[in-house]
Design a protein around this motif. Structure first.
Motif, PDB file in Angstrom:
ATOM      1  N   ALA A 142       4.666  -8.819  -0.604  1.00  0.00           N
ATOM      2  CA  ALA A 142       4.429  -9.494  -1.878  1.00  0.00           C
ATOM      3  C   ALA A 142       5.645  -9.250  -2.763  1.00  0.00           C
ATOM      4  O   ALA A 142       6.076  -8.105  -2.920  1.00  0.00           O
ATOM      5  CB  ALA A 142       3.167  -8.968  -2.549  1.00  0.00           C
ATOM      6  N   ASN A 143       6.180 -10.309  -3.328  1.00  0.00           N
ATOM      7  CA  ASN A 143       7.362 -10.175  -4.173  1.00  0.00           C
ATOM      8  C   ASN A 143       7.020  -9.720  -5.583  1.00  0.00           C
ATOM      9  O   ASN A 143       7.889  -9.679  -6.448  1.00  0.00           O
ATOM     10  CB  ASN A 143       8.160 -11.482  -4.206  1.00  0.00           C
ATOM     11  CG  ASN A 143       8.918 -11.688  -2.912  1.00  0.00           C
ATOM     12  OD1 ASN A 143       9.351 -10.736  -2.284  1.00  0.00           O
ATOM     13  ND2 ASN A 143       9.048 -12.927  -2.501  1.00  0.00           N
ATOM     14  N   ASP A 144       5.762  -9.395  -5.821  1.00  0.00           N
ATOM     15  CA  ASP A 144       5.344  -8.815  -7.093  1.00  0.00           C
ATOM     16  C   ASP A 144       4.294  -7.739  -6.784  1.00  0.00           C
ATOM     17  O   ASP A 144       4.439  -7.017  -5.811  1.00  0.00           O
ATOM     18  CB  ASP A 144       4.817  -9.901  -8.031  1.00  0.00           C
ATOM     19  CG  ASP A 144       5.038  -9.551  -9.508  1.00  0.00           C
ATOM     20  OD1 ASP A 144       5.267  -8.368  -9.826  1.00  0.00           O
ATOM     21  OD2 ASP A 144       4.966 -10.470 -10.340  1.00  0.00           O
ATOM     22  N   ASN A 145       3.236  -7.663  -7.556  1.00  0.00           N
ATOM     23  CA  ASN A 145       2.244  -6.589  -7.407  1.00  0.00           C
ATOM     24  C   ASN A 145       1.276  -6.823  -6.262  1.00  0.00           C
ATOM     25  O   ASN A 145       0.941  -7.962  -5.949  1.00  0.00           O
ATOM     26  CB  ASN A 145       1.423  -6.468  -8.700  1.00  0.00           C
ATOM     27  CG  ASN A 145       2.272  -6.081  -9.879  1.00  0.00           C
ATOM     28  OD1 ASN A 145       3.012  -5.114  -9.815  1.00  0.00           O
ATOM     29  ND2 ASN A 145       2.168  -6.848 -10.947  1.00  0.00           N
ATOM     30  N   ILE A 146       0.808  -5.713  -5.695  1.00  0.00           N
ATOM     31  CA  ILE A 146      -0.325  -5.729  -4.767  1.00  0.00           C
ATOM     32  C   ILE A 146      -1.420  -4.889  -5.419  1.00  0.00           C
ATOM     33  O   ILE A 146      -1.202  -3.713  -5.725  1.00  0.00           O
ATOM     34  CB  ILE A 146       0.034  -5.140  -3.386  1.00  0.00           C
ATOM     35  CG1 ILE A 146       1.067  -6.018  -2.679  1.00  0.00           C
ATOM     36  CG2 ILE A 146      -1.226  -4.973  -2.535  1.00  0.00           C
ATOM     37  CD1 ILE A 146       1.566  -5.452  -1.359  1.00  0.00           C
ATOM     38  N   THR A 147      -2.571  -5.520  -5.628  1.00  0.00           N
ATOM     39  CA  THR A 147      -3.736  -4.816  -6.164  1.00  0.00           C
ATOM     40  C   THR A 147      -4.835  -4.919  -5.120  1.00  0.00           C
ATOM     41  O   THR A 147      -5.245  -6.023  -4.746  1.00  0.00           O
ATOM     42  CB  THR A 147      -4.204  -5.443  -7.495  1.00  0.00           C
ATOM     43  OG1 THR A 147      -3.117  -5.408  -8.418  1.00  0.00           O
ATOM     44  CG2 THR A 147      -5.385  -4.672  -8.062  1.00  0.00           C
ATOM     45  N   ASN A 148      -5.295  -3.774  -4.629  1.00  0.00           N
ATOM     46  CA  ASN A 148      -6.343  -3.742  -3.611  1.00  0.00           C
ATOM     47  C   ASN A 148      -7.563  -3.016  -4.142  1.00  0.00           C
ATOM     48  O   ASN A 148      -7.494  -1.841  -4.482  1.00  0.00           O
ATOM     49  CB  ASN A 148      -5.858  -3.042  -2.338  1.00  0.00           C
ATOM     50  CG  ASN A 148      -6.963  -2.991  -1.298  1.00  0.00           C
ATOM     51  OD1 ASN A 148      -7.605  -3.981  -1.009  1.00  0.00           O
ATOM     52  ND2 ASN A 148      -7.194  -1.809  -0.748  1.00  0.00           N
ATOM     53  N   GLN A 149      -8.684  -3.745  -4.207  1.00  0.00           N
ATOM     54  CA  GLN A 149      -9.969  -3.147  -4.561  1.00  0.00           C
ATOM     55  C   GLN A 149     -10.931  -3.187  -3.379  1.00  0.00           C
ATOM     56  O   GLN A 149     -12.008  -2.626  -3.449  1.00  0.00           O
ATOM     57  CB  GLN A 149     -10.581  -3.891  -5.746  1.00  0.00           C
ATOM     58  CG  GLN A 149      -9.726  -3.802  -6.996  1.00  0.00           C
ATOM     59  CD  GLN A 149     -10.234  -4.713  -8.093  1.00  0.00           C
ATOM     60  OE1 GLN A 149     -10.587  -5.862  -7.852  1.00  0.00           O
ATOM     61  NE2 GLN A 149     -10.262  -4.190  -9.295  1.00  0.00           N
ATOM     62  N   GLY A 150     -10.510  -3.852  -2.314  1.00  0.00           N
ATOM     63  CA  GLY A 150     -11.344  -4.000  -1.125  1.00  0.00           C
ATOM     64  C   GLY A 150     -10.808  -3.183   0.027  1.00  0.00           C
ATOM     65  O   GLY A 150     -10.555  -1.986  -0.098  1.00  0.00           O
ATOM     66  N   SER A 151     -10.576  -3.856   1.166  1.00  0.00           N
ATOM     67  CA  SER A 151     -10.114  -3.179   2.372  1.00  0.00           C
ATOM     68  C   SER A 151      -8.965  -3.963   2.995  1.00  0.00           C
ATOM     69  O   SER A 151      -9.059  -5.177   3.170  1.00  0.00           O
ATOM     70  CB  SER A 151     -11.262  -3.058   3.372  1.00  0.00           C
ATOM     71  OG  SER A 151     -10.801  -2.521   4.594  1.00  0.00           O
ATOM     72  N   ILE A 152      -7.892  -3.244   3.329  1.00  0.00           N
ATOM     73  CA  ILE A 152      -6.765  -3.788   4.072  1.00  0.00           C
ATOM     74  C   ILE A 152      -6.600  -2.880   5.285  1.00  0.00           C
ATOM     75  O   ILE A 152      -6.388  -1.672   5.123  1.00  0.00           O
ATOM     76  CB  ILE A 152      -5.477  -3.811   3.228  1.00  0.00           C
ATOM     77  CG1 ILE A 152      -5.662  -4.681   1.973  1.00  0.00           C
ATOM     78  CG2 ILE A 152      -4.299  -4.301   4.063  1.00  0.00           C
ATOM     79  CD1 ILE A 152      -4.482  -4.635   1.003  1.00  0.00           C
ATOM     80  N   SER A 153      -6.713  -3.451   6.511  1.00  0.00           N
ATOM     81  CA  SER A 153      -6.686  -2.575   7.679  1.00  0.00           C
ATOM     82  C   SER A 153      -6.078  -3.259   8.901  1.00  0.00           C
ATOM     83  O   SER A 153      -6.077  -4.474   9.021  1.00  0.00           O
ATOM     84  CB  SER A 153      -8.099  -2.083   8.018  1.00  0.00           C
ATOM     85  OG  SER A 153      -8.939  -3.168   8.326  1.00  0.00           O
ATOM     86  N   ALA A 154      -5.565  -2.396   9.793  1.00  0.00           N
ATOM     87  CA  ALA A 154      -4.988  -2.850  11.060  1.00  0.00           C
ATOM     88  C   ALA A 154      -5.410  -1.894  12.165  1.00  0.00           C
ATOM     89  O   ALA A 154      -5.438  -0.673  11.969  1.00  0.00           O
ATOM     90  CB  ALA A 154      -3.470  -2.899  10.979  1.00  0.00           C
ATOM     91  N   ILE A 155      -5.723  -2.451  13.325  1.00  0.00           N
ATOM     92  CA  ILE A 155      -6.070  -1.622  14.480  1.00  0.00           C
ATOM     93  C   ILE A 155      -4.849  -0.853  14.981  1.00  0.00           C
ATOM     94  O   ILE A 155      -4.967   0.278  15.420  1.00  0.00           O
ATOM     95  CB  ILE A 155      -6.674  -2.487  15.602  1.00  0.00           C
ATOM     96  CG1 ILE A 155      -8.048  -3.007  15.176  1.00  0.00           C
ATOM     97  CG2 ILE A 155      -6.784  -1.729  16.920  1.00  0.00           C
ATOM     98  CD1 ILE A 155      -9.090  -1.921  14.937  1.00  0.00           C
ATOM     99  N   ASP A 156      -3.662  -1.447  14.886  1.00  0.00           N
ATOM    100  CA  ASP A 156      -2.446  -0.754  15.325  1.00  0.00           C
ATOM    101  C   ASP A 156      -1.647  -0.322  14.094  1.00  0.00           C
ATOM    102  O   ASP A 156      -2.076   0.553  13.373  1.00  0.00           O
ATOM    103  CB  ASP A 156      -1.635  -1.633  16.272  1.00  0.00           C
ATOM    104  CG  ASP A 156      -0.629  -0.837  17.101  1.00  0.00           C
ATOM    105  OD1 ASP A 156      -0.560   0.399  16.971  1.00  0.00           O
ATOM    106  OD2 ASP A 156       0.102  -1.457  17.887  1.00  0.00           O
ATOM    107  N   THR A 157      -0.504  -0.929  13.810  1.00  0.00           N
ATOM    108  CA  THR A 157       0.337  -0.510  12.695  1.00  0.00           C
ATOM    109  C   THR A 157       0.197  -1.454  11.508  1.00  0.00           C
ATOM    110  O   THR A 157      -0.149  -2.620  11.662  1.00  0.00           O
ATOM    111  CB  THR A 157       1.826  -0.449  13.095  1.00  0.00           C
ATOM    112  OG1 THR A 157       2.251  -1.755  13.450  1.00  0.00           O
ATOM    113  CG2 THR A 157       2.042   0.498  14.244  1.00  0.00           C
TER     114      THR A 157
END
Length: 169
Positions: A70-85
């Motif tokens: 993201a070329n600006d802000n990242i706001t996470n109130q939920g879930s961001i996930s990956a099985i690997d990297t």
């Protein structure tokens, strides 16, 4: 599967439902407001010209690798996930009030990182790498099965926990 609008840099995506593919997902937009689910059983690649707002109960899930820019802000109130990297980059602030998880290496790049209370940033089986131009403000949990590596040019505040089985540097 690709969902982008490269000829219109002002394309905003407001996801209220489900974006799903059994393959790779390449998503490009100016701004992304996610209140729903973004899921790929393979890689997820998200490239934004401005902000990501991943709202409460929203999910971004990759069955393999996640690359988020993201070329600006990242706001996470939920879930961001990956099985690997997972590699997550913000040209401004990354503010986490939810969960950011990867089974293997998790790398966050930002000007500043705020991990709010009851939030979690974890590499479940590998290293957690935080590359920050400015401040780290941890009010909750940063964890890794192996090393937690924090590179910051200015202030760091840790008010709760950094858990790991390896080194903290």
């Amino acid at each position: 599967q690709s969902l982008n609008h490269p000829s219109n840099p002002a394309f905003n995506l407001d996801n209220l439902g489900t974006i799903y593919t059994q393959n790779n997902l390449n998503l490009g937009a100016f701004k992304l407001d996610n209140s729903g689910s973004i899921t790929a059983l393979k890689d997820v690649n998200i490239n934004l010209g401005a902000d990501l707002n991943n709202k409460t109960s929203a999910t971004i899930y990759s069955g393999v690798n996640l690359n988020l820019i993201a070329n600006d802000n990242i706001t996470n109130q939920g879930s961001i996930s990956a099985i690997d990297t997972a590699n997550i980059s913000s040209q401004s602030s990354l503010i986490n009030s939810g969960n950011i998880l990867a089974n293997n290496a998790l790398t966050l790049n930002a000007n500043s990182l705020t991990n709010n209370s009851n939030a979690n940033i974890s590499s479940l089986k590998n290293n957690l790498n935080l590359n920050l131009t400015h401040d780290l403000n941890n009010l909750s949990e940063l964890s890794a099965a192996l090393d937690v590596v924090v590179k910051s040019n200015t202030n760091s505040t840790n008010n709760l926990a950094i858990n790991n089985s390896g080194n903290i540097s």
